[in-house]
Enzyme design. Structure first.
Site, short mmCIF file in Angstrom:
data_model
loop_
_atom_site.label_atom_id
_atom_site.label_comp_id
_atom_site.label_asym_id
_atom_site.label_seq_id
_atom_site.Cartn_x
_atom_site.Cartn_y
_atom_site.Cartn_z
N ALA A 164 0.87 -1.18 0.00
CA ALA A 164 0.00 0.00 0.00
C ALA A 164 0.91 1.22 0.00
CB ALA A 164 -0.88 -0.02 1.24
N GLY A 216 0.46 -4.89 0.98
CA GLY A 216 -0.76 -4.92 0.17
C GLY A 216 -0.56 -5.62 -1.16
N GLU A 249 -0.87 -9.20 -0.37
CA GLU A 249 -2.30 -9.40 -0.05
C GLU A 249 -3.15 -9.41 -1.32
OE1 GLU A 249 -2.07 -6.18 2.89
OE2 GLU A 249 -3.04 -7.54 4.30
N GLU A 267 4.51 -5.22 7.40
CA GLU A 267 3.78 -4.15 8.09
C GLU A 267 4.27 -3.89 9.52
OE1 GLU A 267 2.41 -6.32 6.07
OE2 GLU A 267 0.90 -5.35 4.83
N1 COA Z 1 4.60 3.07 -0.68
C1 COA Z 1 4.97 4.23 -1.25
N2 COA Z 1 6.08 4.34 -2.01
C2 COA Z 1 6.82 3.24 -2.21
C3 COA Z 1 6.48 1.99 -1.65
C4 COA Z 1 5.30 1.94 -0.86
N3 COA Z 1 4.87 0.80 -0.32
N4 COA Z 1 7.40 1.08 -2.00
C5 COA Z 1 8.30 1.73 -2.77
N5 COA Z 1 7.95 3.03 -2.90
C6 COA Z 1 8.64 4.10 -3.65
C7 COA Z 1 9.87 4.59 -2.91
O1 COA Z 1 9.50 5.55 -1.93
C8 COA Z 1 10.67 5.18 -4.05
O2 COA Z 1 10.10 6.42 -4.41
P1 COA Z 1 11.05 7.71 -4.68
O3 COA Z 1 11.93 7.29 -5.83
O4 COA Z 1 10.10 8.79 -5.02
O5 COA Z 1 11.83 7.91 -3.43
C9 COA Z 1 10.38 4.22 -5.20
O6 COA Z 1 9.16 3.57 -4.86
C10 COA Z 1 11.45 3.16 -5.41
O7 COA Z 1 11.63 2.48 -4.18
P2 COA Z 1 13.07 2.31 -3.45
O8 COA Z 1 12.82 2.09 -1.99
O9 COA Z 1 13.97 3.42 -3.83
O10 COA Z 1 13.58 0.97 -4.14
P3 COA Z 1 14.61 -0.08 -3.53
O11 COA Z 1 14.98 -0.98 -4.66
O12 COA Z 1 15.71 0.61 -2.80
O13 COA Z 1 13.79 -0.91 -2.42
C11 COA Z 1 11.87 -2.07 -1.57
C12 COA Z 1 12.73 -1.72 -2.82
C13 COA Z 1 10.64 -2.80 -2.08
C14 COA Z 1 12.67 -3.01 -0.64
C15 COA Z 1 11.49 -0.78 -0.82
O14 COA Z 1 10.92 0.12 -1.75
C16 COA Z 1 10.50 -0.97 0.29
O15 COA Z 1 10.86 -1.46 1.35
N6 COA Z 1 9.22 -0.56 0.08
C17 COA Z 1 8.18 -0.60 1.08
C18 COA Z 1 7.72 -2.00 1.31
C19 COA Z 1 6.67 -2.04 2.40
O16 COA Z 1 6.93 -1.83 3.56
N7 COA Z 1 5.45 -2.38 1.98
C20 COA Z 1 4.34 -2.52 2.87
C21 COA Z 1 3.52 -1.29 2.93
S1 COA Z 1 2.15 -1.52 4.02
#
Ligand code: COA
Length: 260
Positions: A66, A112, A115, A135
């Site tokens: 999400a 999400g 999910e 989460e």
């Molecule tokens: N919500 C909002 N933005 C998200 C996102 C999320 N769940 N997951 C990734 N993004 C965005 C990042 O903020 C980044 O945006 P920006 O370039 O404007 O800063 C872009 O997507 C790329 O992500 P980034 O984190 O730079 O890529 P990465 O390869 O370094 O890491 C992940 C990949 C998936 C490990 C990391 O993005 C992450 O941990 N995301 C969140 C996962 C999460 O907790 N999901 C559950 C949400 S309830």
């Protein structure tokens, strides 16, 4: 219909819905959840569509969760509302759709995103896919059905560990756990998943709908799955497709199903 963050193609009765926010790793903001719900509803009613495949755009992510930026300042009430609306409009809706919905998980499926894939009827993953419910690392729990569907798919102990550690598992581990049915190279993911959809399409649509309903009944409070199966089985006997299926078998030819 055009959607800001979705690409939809329909080919030979198979609709492919691609979540298209690659710069945000296809994170599900409210608008995308709402559009996905609307799109799936329309495809559910579209006679030109027999199977729906959901995937993410780009090579990195299915859906990375999400959209965290949207709910970072939410209150208790807003948080509960977010989960309730999402579950009703999209996640439960997909699970109960009368047509098969397959997730083609092409990269990160987190929060999400996992999910969403679990609300689909089954999952195929690319070799680079990584899955988890992170989460608790944000001070939350899964809110789009993750605490319910993950234990159904992988067992309670594994679900507890995945949710409590917030750790990601690889596609191969997900296959061992029964979370995904197949793991294939990323370049082959959509063709492979389409191949499964093509096999489904050869079978009787009404029977497929009733099979989804009967299988789902086992996981619903207050429903007797065996009873649902008996009634659904009986209803199949009233269809032309049942007559066609049995007659074709006896005549040693391929059945031509019409959905009637
Ligand atoms: N919500 C909002 N933005 C998200 C996102 C999320 N769940 N997951 C990734 N993004 C965005 C990042 O903020 C980044 O945006 P920006 O370039 O404007 O800063 C872009 O997507 C790329 O992500 P980034 O984190 O730079 O890529 P990465 O390869 O370094 O890491 C992940 C990949 C998936 C490990 C990391 O993005 C992450 O941990 N995301 C969140 C996962 C999460 O907790 N999901 C559950 C949400 S309830």
């Amino acid at each position: 219909m055009n959607y800001e963050n979705l690409l939809i193609s329909i080919e030979e009765k198979i609709a492919t819905v691609t979540i298209n926010r690659p710069t945000k790793l296809n994170a599900l903001n409210k608008a995308t959840i709402s559009d996905l719900g609307k799109a799936i509803k329309l495809l559910g009613k579209n006679d030109d569509v027999r199977v729906i495949i959901i995937t993410g755009s780009g090579e990195k992510a299915f859906v990375a969760g999400a959209d965290i930026s949207e709910f970072a300042n939410y209150t208790i009430v807003e948080g509960a509302q977010l989960a309730a609306e999402g579950q009703e409009k999209l996640f439960d809706f997909i699970e109960n759709l009368k047509k098969p919905v397959i997730a083609a998980v092409n990269g990160f499926a987190l929060g999400g995103g996992l999910e969403l894939s679990m609300a689909c009827h089954f999952r195929v993953a690319s070799e680079n896919a990584k899955m988890g419910l992170p989460e608790v690392s944000l001070g939350l729990i899964p809110g789009y059905g993750g605490t319910q569907r993950l234990p159904q798919l992988v067992g309670k102990g594994r679900a507890m560990e995945m949710i409590m550690t917030a750790a990601m598992i690889s596609a191969e581990e997900a296959k061992q756990y029964g979370l995904v049915n197949h793991v294939v190279p990323q370049a082959e993911l959509l063709d492979f998943t389409t191949g499964i959809a093509q096999k489904i399409i050869k079978n009787a649509p009404f029977a497929i709908t009733k099979a989804i309903k009967a299988i789902n009944a086992n996981y619903k409070d207050g429903k007797d799955g065996f009873d649902t199966e008996i009634k659904s089985f009986g209803k199949c006997f009233g269809t032309q497709d049942f007559k066609e299926g049995t007659t074709a078998f006896l005549e040693k030819r391929k059945a031509e199903f019409t959905g009637k």
